[in-house]
Design a protein around this motif. Structure first.
Motif, PDB file in Angstrom:
ATOM      1  N   PHE A  96     -10.032  11.508  -5.935  1.00  0.00           N
ATOM      2  CA  PHE A  96      -9.575  10.276  -7.088  1.00  0.00           C
ATOM      3  C   PHE A  96      -9.027   9.282  -6.681  1.00  0.00           C
ATOM      4  N   ILE A  97      -8.587   9.055  -5.277  1.00  0.00           N
ATOM      5  CA  ILE A  97      -8.120   7.867  -4.971  1.00  0.00           C
ATOM      6  C   ILE A  97      -8.944   7.164  -3.647  1.00  0.00           C
ATOM      7  N   GLU A  98      -9.238   5.929  -3.971  1.00  0.00           N
ATOM      8  CA  GLU A  98      -9.725   5.310  -2.886  1.00  0.00           C
ATOM      9  C   GLU A  98      -8.971   4.244  -2.036  1.00  0.00           C
ATOM     10  N   VAL A  99      -9.044   4.044  -1.131  1.00  0.00           N
ATOM     11  CA  VAL A  99      -8.313   3.131  -0.056  1.00  0.00           C
ATOM     12  C   VAL A  99      -9.113   2.343   0.821  1.00  0.00           C
ATOM     13  N   GLU A 100      -8.731   1.274   0.603  1.00  0.00           N
ATOM     14  CA  GLU A 100      -9.600  -0.114   1.066  1.00  0.00           C
ATOM     15  C   GLU A 100      -8.662  -0.815   1.863  1.00  0.00           C
ATOM     16  N   LEU A 101      -9.079  -1.472   2.948  1.00  0.00           N
ATOM     17  CA  LEU A 101      -8.447  -2.499   3.713  1.00  0.00           C
ATOM     18  C   LEU A 101      -8.848  -3.725   3.849  1.00  0.00           C
ATOM     19  N   ARG A 102      -7.848  -4.645   3.231  1.00  0.00           N
ATOM     20  CA  ARG A 102      -8.222  -6.303   3.473  1.00  0.00           C
ATOM     21  C   ARG A 102      -7.054  -6.730   4.329  1.00  0.00           C
ATOM     22  N   SER A 103      -7.415  -7.296   5.311  1.00  0.00           N
ATOM     23  CA  SER A 103      -6.558  -7.791   6.328  1.00  0.00           C
ATOM     24  C   SER A 103      -5.451  -6.794   6.573  1.00  0.00           C
ATOM     25  N   THR A 104      -4.275  -7.379   6.289  1.00  0.00           N
ATOM     26  CA  THR A 104      -3.208  -6.298   6.595  1.00  0.00           C
ATOM     27  C   THR A 104      -2.718  -5.525   5.285  1.00  0.00           C
ATOM     28  N   SER A 105      -3.567  -5.586   4.027  1.00  0.00           N
ATOM     29  CA  SER A 105      -3.126  -5.052   3.075  1.00  0.00           C
ATOM     30  C   SER A 105      -3.913  -3.742   2.541  1.00  0.00           C
TER      31      SER A 105
ATOM     32  N   CYS B 195      -3.874  -9.980  -3.017  1.00  0.00           N
ATOM     33  CA  CYS B 195      -3.764  -9.979  -1.238  1.00  0.00           C
ATOM     34  C   CYS B 195      -3.181 -11.172  -0.757  1.00  0.00           C
ATOM     35  N   ILE B 196      -3.298 -12.437  -1.680  1.00  0.00           N
ATOM     36  CA  ILE B 196      -2.723 -13.647  -0.911  1.00  0.00           C
ATOM     37  C   ILE B 196      -1.139 -13.515  -1.084  1.00  0.00           C
ATOM     38  N   TRP B 197      -0.642 -12.847  -2.040  1.00  0.00           N
ATOM     39  CA  TRP B 197       0.513 -12.653  -2.707  1.00  0.00           C
ATOM     40  C   TRP B 197       1.282 -11.879  -1.431  1.00  0.00           C
ATOM     41  N   ALA B 198       0.505 -10.605  -1.306  1.00  0.00           N
ATOM     42  CA  ALA B 198       0.938  -9.857  -0.041  1.00  0.00           C
ATOM     43  C   ALA B 198       0.983 -10.465   1.326  1.00  0.00           C
ATOM     44  N   ALA B 199       0.154 -11.070   1.569  1.00  0.00           N
ATOM     45  CA  ALA B 199       0.236 -12.018   2.813  1.00  0.00           C
ATOM     46  C   ALA B 199       1.463 -12.881   2.975  1.00  0.00           C
ATOM     47  N   GLU B 200       1.953 -13.517   1.683  1.00  0.00           N
ATOM     48  CA  GLU B 200       3.007 -14.479   1.538  1.00  0.00           C
ATOM     49  C   GLU B 200       4.346 -13.477   2.002  1.00  0.00           C
ATOM     50  N   LEU B 201       4.186 -12.361   1.373  1.00  0.00           N
ATOM     51  CA  LEU B 201       5.284 -11.398   1.443  1.00  0.00           C
ATOM     52  C   LEU B 201       5.730 -10.784   2.999  1.00  0.00           C
ATOM     53  N   THR B 202       4.660 -10.798   3.778  1.00  0.00           N
ATOM     54  CA  THR B 202       4.629 -10.182   4.794  1.00  0.00           C
ATOM     55  C   THR B 202       4.736 -10.960   6.103  1.00  0.00           C
ATOM     56  N   GLN B 203       5.241 -12.062   6.119  1.00  0.00           N
ATOM     57  CA  GLN B 203       4.927 -13.146   7.183  1.00  0.00           C
ATOM     58  C   GLN B 203       6.322 -12.822   8.271  1.00  0.00           C
ATOM     59  N   GLY B 204       7.301 -12.278   7.651  1.00  0.00           N
ATOM     60  CA  GLY B 204       8.661 -11.902   8.453  1.00  0.00           C
ATOM     61  C   GLY B 204       8.395 -10.679   9.326  1.00  0.00           C
TER      62      GLY B 204
ATOM     63  N   ALA C 110       7.472   7.980  -3.660  1.00  0.00           N
ATOM     64  CA  ALA C 110       6.621   7.405  -2.803  1.00  0.00           C
ATOM     65  C   ALA C 110       6.097   6.025  -2.968  1.00  0.00           C
ATOM     66  N   ILE C 111       5.880   5.525  -4.101  1.00  0.00           N
ATOM     67  CA  ILE C 111       5.705   4.184  -4.590  1.00  0.00           C
ATOM     68  C   ILE C 111       7.016   3.216  -4.276  1.00  0.00           C
ATOM     69  N   HIS C 112       8.049   3.648  -5.103  1.00  0.00           N
ATOM     70  CA  HIS C 112       9.191   2.934  -5.102  1.00  0.00           C
ATOM     71  C   HIS C 112       9.970   2.960  -3.726  1.00  0.00           C
ATOM     72  N   GLY C 113       9.872   4.095  -2.991  1.00  0.00           N
ATOM     73  CA  GLY C 113      10.406   4.184  -1.607  1.00  0.00           C
ATOM     74  C   GLY C 113       9.608   3.649  -0.461  1.00  0.00           C
ATOM     75  N   CYS C 114       8.609   3.338  -0.485  1.00  0.00           N
ATOM     76  CA  CYS C 114       7.889   2.560   0.536  1.00  0.00           C
ATOM     77  C   CYS C 114       8.599   1.499   1.325  1.00  0.00           C
ATOM     78  N   THR C 115       8.411   1.710   2.497  1.00  0.00           N
ATOM     79  CA  THR C 115       9.197   0.421   3.145  1.00  0.00           C
ATOM     80  C   THR C 115       8.794  -0.768   3.247  1.00  0.00           C
ATOM     81  N   LYS C 116       7.189  -0.962   2.810  1.00  0.00           N
ATOM     82  CA  LYS C 116       6.585  -2.201   2.782  1.00  0.00           C
ATOM     83  C   LYS C 116       6.557  -2.632   1.088  1.00  0.00           C
ATOM     84  N   PRO C 117       6.494  -3.892   1.204  1.00  0.00           N
ATOM     85  CA  PRO C 117       6.151  -4.526  -0.132  1.00  0.00           C
ATOM     86  C   PRO C 117       4.993  -4.147  -0.750  1.00  0.00           C
TER      87      PRO C 117
END
Length: 272
Positions: free
Chosen positions: A14-23, A208-217, A107-114
């Motif tokens: 019931f869960i699908e996981v897909e990768l786009r670049s680093t997201s 995905c664009i927003w995620a890329a902006e948030l993870t440049q550091g 698991a969602i809120h405590g994730c170390t990534k945006p």
């Protein structure tokens, strides 16, 4: 651009996981019932988030739904099963199920990534609670949201009574919870319930664009900053300062910090 499903992601029904670049896009996948959550789906969601959080190549996570809805809340079938249980077992069974629900929200809120919630359609009840557990929310134009618990004689059980006042203020949170009314994306944006609104066809691309902006550091600096910021409203200034000192000491040791300083000193960093 759309890549294949990640081979090393946990297998799930019931869960699908897909990768786009680093997201990593984690997609609730029961579209025939608007992605309502059952016990198996909760388990699979936890496994997907834990996998994405520990995978270094993944820098951000996007939570969305398959089909026309984001998540309609808890599965009515599970509610019927709960009501049919022997009276003496109802409370303990509910307590046990709540622990699993809260593990998923943690698991969602405590994730170390945006984490960005991409609300592609109706987000009701627990579905909206889960969206608010994310760091940011982008909603498709026309998406509907509702704190619908009181209409079922229930209270918000997925963290909504914690997250909602932090997004919209206490009086507005009470109004949305007590009324259970439906809010469309434009009103949600105006009150701060969501952060951005997108045309439906551009929703995932925008996320995905927003995620890329948030993870440049630096990943370490992002994770440490997030951990401290998430405790800001419950913690004194001195405690925040102390956590900041500890986090900064860790950052001093990272390869990203060293490379940045060396680039600055060598005049090779055009961004400085």
């Amino acid at each position: 651009m759309k890549d294949n499903v990640i081979a090393s992601a946990p297998s799930a029904e019931f869960i699908e996981v897909e990768l786009r670049s680093t997201s990593a896009i984690i997609r609730l996948n029961r579209p025939d019932i608007r992605n309502a959550l059952n016990d198996q789906m909760r388990q699979e969601l936890i496994a997907a988030f834990e996998w994405a959080d520990r995978t270094p190549e993944i820098r951000a996570i996007i939570l969305t739904g398959a089909g026309k809805g984001f998540c309609s809340g808890g599965d009515i079938g599970g509610m019927r099963e709960r009501l049919n249980a022997p009276l003496g077992d109802v409370a303990f069974n509910g307590w046990t199920r709540q622990k699993q629900t809260h593990r998923g929200v943690a698991a969602i809120h405590g994730c170390t990534k945006p984490v960005i919630a991409a609300i592609n359609g109706a987000a009701f009840g627990l579905g909206l609670d889960m969206a608010m557990a994310c760091d940011f929310i982008v909603a498709a134009e026309g998406a509907k949201m509702s704190m619908s618990f009181l209409k079922r004689g229930l209270v918000s059980d997925g963290g909504g009574m914690y997250f909602l006042p932090r997004r919209v203020g206490l009086p507005r949170a009470k109004e949305l919870i007590f009324s259970g009314r439906v809010v469309l994306s434009d009103e949600a944006l105006a009150m701060g319930l969501v952060d951005r609104v997108s045309p439906p066809e551009d929703l995932i691309d925008m996320a995905c664009i927003w995620a890329a902006e948030l993870t440049q550091g630096s990943p370490a600096a992002v994770a440490l900053s997030k951990a401290i910021l998430d405790r800001t409203f419950e913690t004194s200034d001195e405690e925040i300062f102390a956590m900041g000192r500890q986090a900064q000491a860790v950052c001093y040791t990272t390869k990203e910090h060293r490379a940045s300083v060396e680039a600055f000193l060598n005049k090779t960093d055009s961004k400085v």
